[in-house]
Design an enzyme around this catalytic site. Structure first.
Site, PDB file in Angstrom:
ATOM      1  N   ILE A  37       0.816  -1.218   0.000  1.00  0.00           N
ATOM      2  CA  ILE A  37       0.000   0.000   0.000  1.00  0.00           C
ATOM      3  C   ILE A  37       0.849   1.268   0.000  1.00  0.00           C
ATOM      4  CG2 ILE A  37      -1.932   1.146   1.185  1.00  0.00           C
ATOM      5  CD1 ILE A  37      -2.558  -1.582  -0.116  1.00  0.00           C
ATOM      6  N   GLY A  38       2.151   1.151   0.233  1.00  0.00           N
ATOM      7  CA  GLY A  38       2.988   2.338   0.091  1.00  0.00           C
ATOM      8  C   GLY A  38       4.135   2.427   1.061  1.00  0.00           C
ATOM      9  N   GLU A  53       8.001   5.413   1.095  1.00  0.00           N
ATOM     10  CA  GLU A  53       7.618   6.648   1.810  1.00  0.00           C
ATOM     11  C   GLU A  53       8.484   7.023   3.023  1.00  0.00           C
ATOM     12  OE1 GLU A  53       3.343   6.753   2.596  1.00  0.00           O
ATOM     13  OE2 GLU A  53       2.949   5.455   0.886  1.00  0.00           O
ATOM     14  N   TRP A 101      -8.589  15.525   7.216  1.00  0.00           N
ATOM     15  CA  TRP A 101      -7.675  15.451   8.349  1.00  0.00           C
ATOM     16  C   TRP A 101      -7.008  16.798   8.644  1.00  0.00           C
ATOM     17  CZ3 TRP A 101      -5.356   9.916   7.071  1.00  0.00           C
ATOM     18  CH2 TRP A 101      -6.283   8.964   7.507  1.00  0.00           C
ATOM     19  N   ASP A 141      -4.185   7.945  -2.437  1.00  0.00           N
ATOM     20  CA  ASP A 141      -4.827   7.404  -1.230  1.00  0.00           C
ATOM     21  C   ASP A 141      -6.025   8.243  -0.812  1.00  0.00           C
ATOM     22  OD1 ASP A 141      -3.069   5.262  -0.775  1.00  0.00           O
ATOM     23  OD2 ASP A 141      -1.600   6.579   0.175  1.00  0.00           O
ATOM     24  N   GLU A 161     -14.826   8.786   6.253  1.00  0.00           N
ATOM     25  CA  GLU A 161     -14.909   9.556   7.492  1.00  0.00           C
ATOM     26  C   GLU A 161     -15.620  10.883   7.329  1.00  0.00           C
ATOM     27  OE1 GLU A 161     -11.283  10.304   9.520  1.00  0.00           O
ATOM     28  OE2 GLU A 161     -10.741   8.197   9.561  1.00  0.00           O
ATOM     29  N   CYS A 170      -8.876   2.742   3.880  1.00  0.00           N
ATOM     30  CA  CYS A 170      -8.527   1.996   5.095  1.00  0.00           C
ATOM     31  C   CYS A 170      -9.730   1.444   5.836  1.00  0.00           C
ATOM     32  CB  CYS A 170      -7.848   2.889   6.102  1.00  0.00           C
ATOM     33  SG  CYS A 170      -6.395   3.653   5.545  1.00  0.00           S
ATOM     34  N   GLU A 224      -9.208  -2.437   2.991  1.00  0.00           N
ATOM     35  CA  GLU A 224      -9.001  -3.278   4.171  1.00  0.00           C
ATOM     36  C   GLU A 224     -10.108  -4.327   4.235  1.00  0.00           C
ATOM     37  OE1 GLU A 224      -8.559  -1.287   8.013  1.00  0.00           O
ATOM     38  OE2 GLU A 224      -9.853  -2.851   8.839  1.00  0.00           O
ATOM     39  N   HIS A 279      -2.631  -4.343  11.344  1.00  0.00           N
ATOM     40  CA  HIS A 279      -2.777  -3.801  12.689  1.00  0.00           C
ATOM     41  C   HIS A 279      -2.256  -4.769  13.741  1.00  0.00           C
ATOM     42  CE1 HIS A 279      -5.691  -1.626  10.228  1.00  0.00           C
ATOM     43  NE2 HIS A 279      -5.269  -0.597  10.937  1.00  0.00           N
TER      44      HIS A 279
HETATM   45  N1  GLN Z   1       0.218   5.049   1.349  1.00  0.00           N
HETATM   46  C1  GLN Z   1      -0.030   5.145   2.744  1.00  0.00           C
HETATM   47  C2  GLN Z   1       0.855   4.159   3.506  1.00  0.00           C
HETATM   48  O1  GLN Z   1       1.126   3.129   2.973  1.00  0.00           O
HETATM   49  C3  GLN Z   1      -1.460   4.831   3.050  1.00  0.00           C
HETATM   50  C4  GLN Z   1      -1.745   4.927   4.519  1.00  0.00           C
HETATM   51  C5  GLN Z   1      -3.214   4.855   4.858  1.00  0.00           C
HETATM   52  O2  GLN Z   1      -4.003   4.437   4.063  1.00  0.00           O
HETATM   53  N2  GLN Z   1      -3.580   5.243   6.046  1.00  0.00           N
HETATM   54  O3  GLN Z   1       1.230   4.415   4.639  1.00  0.00           O
HETATM   55 ZN    ZN Z   2      -4.965   2.369   4.713  1.00  0.00          ZN
END
Ligand code: GLN
Ligand code: ZN
Length: 768
Positions: A435-436, A488, A565, A603, A609, A647, A669, A698
């Site tokens: 995912i990154g 990242e 956010w 993303d 939310e 997420c 997810e 998690h």
């Molecule tokens: N690209 C982000 C990572 O991998 C995505 C994080 C997220 O979705 N909260 O951290």
């Molecule tokens: Zn996520």
């Protein structure tokens, strides 16, 4: 005279004292007495600060060691069996075990579920109700704190979540039943609490019923009448507090309840003030929540006075003024900020400054505007400077927004055509990706920190990051992943990173807001028109692509997530701000294409939310949010594969909107919910590619090859193999390398097995 009161004050402390003490206590670095002392000091300081600002009725019970809903569960004795100890009364440690997941034996026990508090970024712990739930007062904390406040010479107004909101926010465990059946049990417990408070000399108690700002089923509306009619304690006044939105169809219901006072959110429900006034009984107090408790902007006091003056004339003493909701959702004090640009600083008000604003309003209402002419004129000047500042208003950005046409949010061709044109990517069936982010080690964090403070030169910093990217690429190649990421390492946070590189954002030093327990976030402040001075991710992505023959996925945070956010400006709609973000990010996506990146992930972790509290408002939000995403994603040619990531798994109810985003690939997810999400696909045909998460990031557990194959087989029942991807649930930044490597090796093995029917590399399948 108008009366000032407050619904709640941030408890975390201006310097996050509570957070620090909690974490030290959990790590056994301090003992309980020190923790208790820290809490006492914070309460004392916060009450004094409020009293000094002229708050007459001080909130008590807004302080919490972890969460105010958990406090109430303890008070009412709603303690799930796995946390109960034989005969022992619930103490602070029981409380922390519920919050953090430990059985009394010290063994792990699943923590109470945590979920978002209405539409804020605060999270509460979900009460668990069983069929024969008892409510027995089991904690003295609230009463002790009332005594504490009274002994300090304050007028204490205890704050308590009301019985119906408490029930609404809880979850039934085990045998199903209607939560409203618990009313008969719950009422006497609330009665007992109120009686005890009365005996302590309390005159007013604030009962929060924010669910009155939601769409309520009829039986819940009816329950309000029943409960509040019966919940009477002679000589004790109840202030029913509703916030976060308008009352709408619950308005007459709320106004007719037999309570001595009603608090309304006069920011989000400004146009209901008149109707509420006309329903109010002649004995009732109206608390007008006039100062925005959800944002950090200085108030326009002149305009607020225009609203308040006629109410004051009508109600006299019965007018109370307050923030719209608890100040829990804003940072503590602007005074300690040293680095804000002075102009921007003038536009802001944190919790402490908001109380000062209330104090000015009261002064003007009671003694005329002349009595505080100078304060008002200063405030006016600052408001005016904000209206006209060239720091905020960028004609280019505004023009570009005005020129947006439906065409720019449409990819050139529909998905099927794009897919055909993307076969050159050479991806196998069931491609694997992540995912990154990859684990952020102490060294990475340290390098970023040293770079920020100037201890590390630009060149040295670049070298550390490139080194990390090299490492992450080598590891991914060795694991056999199909689409790689750069990991990242340069990002502290997925929103802050972009905020710092975009124009129109400001950052506080201490603007922390509690997210849950000891966790705080420091949301960026979007103060002006948003634009992108230069490319933000292109150099990193290109460097990474140059180091591998595999496809390197470009990575950015989407406009809706950045918006949701952040503290967002209040002088234009959220939709407009979001569109500005979308246009800035669109340029980044186009630059990535220009630079030769073929796969780009945008993303949108926080899209869900942002859903409004009322269902009736959902479609409007989803329309502009999806449009913003599409603006960002649609500047590139058909050949570019756009990914998005989310997420969460509950999007059954917004599936059409997710499909309308038209990303080529969406990763989501699902592993924890055992692919339950995919049931939604029975009713709704999701047309594009999808990667349901097969690795719960998690938890430190390593999923076995078999469990991944199992999950994928479930997914294959709903989605054809040609459209499925294999990936973890989310980014891996909080995990450790050993577990991540094992998990991803297993993921690749599972993919090979599913493609060929033969197992791939031998792998470890046990948890660590
Ligand atoms: N690209 C982000 C990572 O991998 C995505 C994080 C997220 O979705 N909260 O951290
Ligand atoms: Zn996520």
């Amino acid at each position: 005279m108008a009366t000032i009161h407050n619904l709640g004050f941030p408890r975390i402390g201006a310097q996050r004292e509570l957070k620090k003490a909690l974490e030290q206590y959990w790590n056994k670095a301090i003992d309980q007495a020190v923790l208790l002392e820290t809490g006492r000091n914070l309460r004392q300081k916060h009450w004094q600060l409020q009293a000094d600002a002229g708050v007459e009725w001080l909130p008590v019970g807004d302080f919490s060691w972890y969460d105010q809903v958990l406090d109430l569960s303890l008070l009412l004795g709603v303690i799930p069996e796995r946390f109960q100890t034989a005969g022992a009364v619930s103490d602070l440690d029981t409380y922390f075990r519920m919050a953090r997941g430990r059985a009394p034996s010290g063994e792990p026990a699943s923590a109470c579920e945590m979920t978002k508090w209405f539409d804020t970024n605060y999270h509460y712990l979900v009460p668990e109700f069983i069929v024969d739930q008892n409510f027995t007062l089991s904690s003295n904390r609230l009463f002790d704190e009332v005594t504490e406040a009274i002994n300090l010479g304050h007028q204490a107004k205890p704050v308590l979540l009301g019985p119906l909101s408490y029930l609404w926010l809880g979850k039934v465990k085990g045998e199903p039943f209607n939560k409203l059946d618990l009313v008969e049990e719950l009422l006497p417990a609330y009665g007992e609490i109120l009686n005890k408070l009365k005996a302590q000399g309390v005159e007013w108690v604030q009962l929060d019923e924010p669910i009155l700002a939601l769409d309520l089923p009829t039986e819940w509306q009816r329950a309000f009448e029943l409960i509040y009619t019966r919940l009477q304690v002679k000589g004790l006044n109840k202030l029913l507090a509703v916030y976060f939105g308008p009352l709408k169809e619950n308005l007459t219901l709320a106004c007719k309840l037999p309570v001595e006072g009603l608090h309304i959110d006069a920011v989000r429900a400004a146009d209901e003030i008149g109707t509420v006034l006309s329903w109010l009984s002649s004995y009732q107090v109206l608390s007008v929540g006039i100062i925005n408790g959800r944002n950090i902007w200085r108030a326009d006091l002149d305009t607020l006075l225009e609203t308040l003056q006629p109410i004051k004339e009508r109600l006299g003493e019965r007018l109370w003024i307050a923030p719209s909701c608890s100040l829990l959702h804003v940072p503590v004090d602007l005074a300690q900020e040293e680095k804000f640009d002075p102009e921007i600083r003038n536009w802001l008000a944190f919790a402490t400054q908001k109380l000062d604003e209330l104090s000015t309003l009261k002064q003007a209402l009671d003694h005329g505007v002349e009595s505080c002419a100078e304060t008002l004129s200063n405030a006016r000047q600052m408001i005016n400077s904000r209206h006209s500042s060239s720091r905020i208003h960028k004609p280019d950005v505004k023009r570009r927004c005005a020129d947006v046409t439906p065409k720019i949010r449409q990819r050139t061709s529909p998905f099927e055509t794009r897919m055909r044109q993307q076969t050159y990517l050479g991806l196998p069936l069931l491609p694997t990706t992540t995912i990154g982010s990859f684990p952020q080690t102490a060294e990475i964090r340290q390098a970023r920190h040293q770079y920020k403070t100037g201890e590390l030169s630009e060149t040295d910093y670049q070298a550390v990051m490139k080194n990390e990217i090299d490492l992450v690429i080598r590891k991914q190649e060795a694991m056999g992943l199909d689409v790689l990421v750069h990991g990242e390492p340069e990002r502290n946070d997925m929103v802050e990173y972009f905020g710092e590189l975009l124009d129109g954002f400001a950052f506080s030093q201490y603007g922390w807001v509690q997210s849950y327990g000891s966790r705080c976030v420091k949301p960026p402040i979007i103060f002006g028109d948003v634009s992108r001075p230069k490319a933000m991710t292109v150099a990193w992505s290109c460097y990474a692509q140059s180091k591998t023959d595999k496809m390197m996925k470009g990575m950015l945070t989407g406009p809706v997530t950045i918006l949701n956010w952040s503290f967002v400006r209040d002088d234009q709609t959220r939709a407009e701000t979001c569109q500005q973000l979308a246009l800035a990010l669109r340029d980044e996506v186009c630059d990535l294409e220009q630079a030769g990146i073929k796969i780009i992930q945008i993303d949108e972790a926080a899209l869900r939310e942002g859903l409004p509290l009322r269902k009736g408002d959902w479609q409007h939000y989803l329309d502009w949010a999806v449009n913003a995403f599409k603006i960002t994603a649609s500047g590139v040619s058909n050949k570019i594969q756009i990914h998005t990531h989310m997420c969460y798994s509950e999007f059954n109810d917004i599936m059409p909107a997710i499909a309308a985003m038209d990303a080529d690939v969406i990763t989501i997810e699902t592993s924890r919910s055992d692919m339950e999400l995919l049931e939604a696909f029975e009713d709704f045909h999701y047309p594009n590619n999808i990667g349901p998460g097969v690795y719960d990031i998690h938890s430190p557990n390593v999923p076995s090859v078999e469990s991944i194959i199992d999950l994928m087989n479930k997914a294959l029942e709903h989605i054809p193999a040609e459209r499925l991807w294999i990936n973890p649930d989310c980014g891996l930044k909080t995990r450790g390398w050993p577990e991540v490597e094992k998990a991803l090796v297993n993921m690749v093995s599972a993919a090979i097995f599913l493609r060929t029917g033969r197992s791939g590399k031998k792998s470890d399948s046990n948890s660590l």
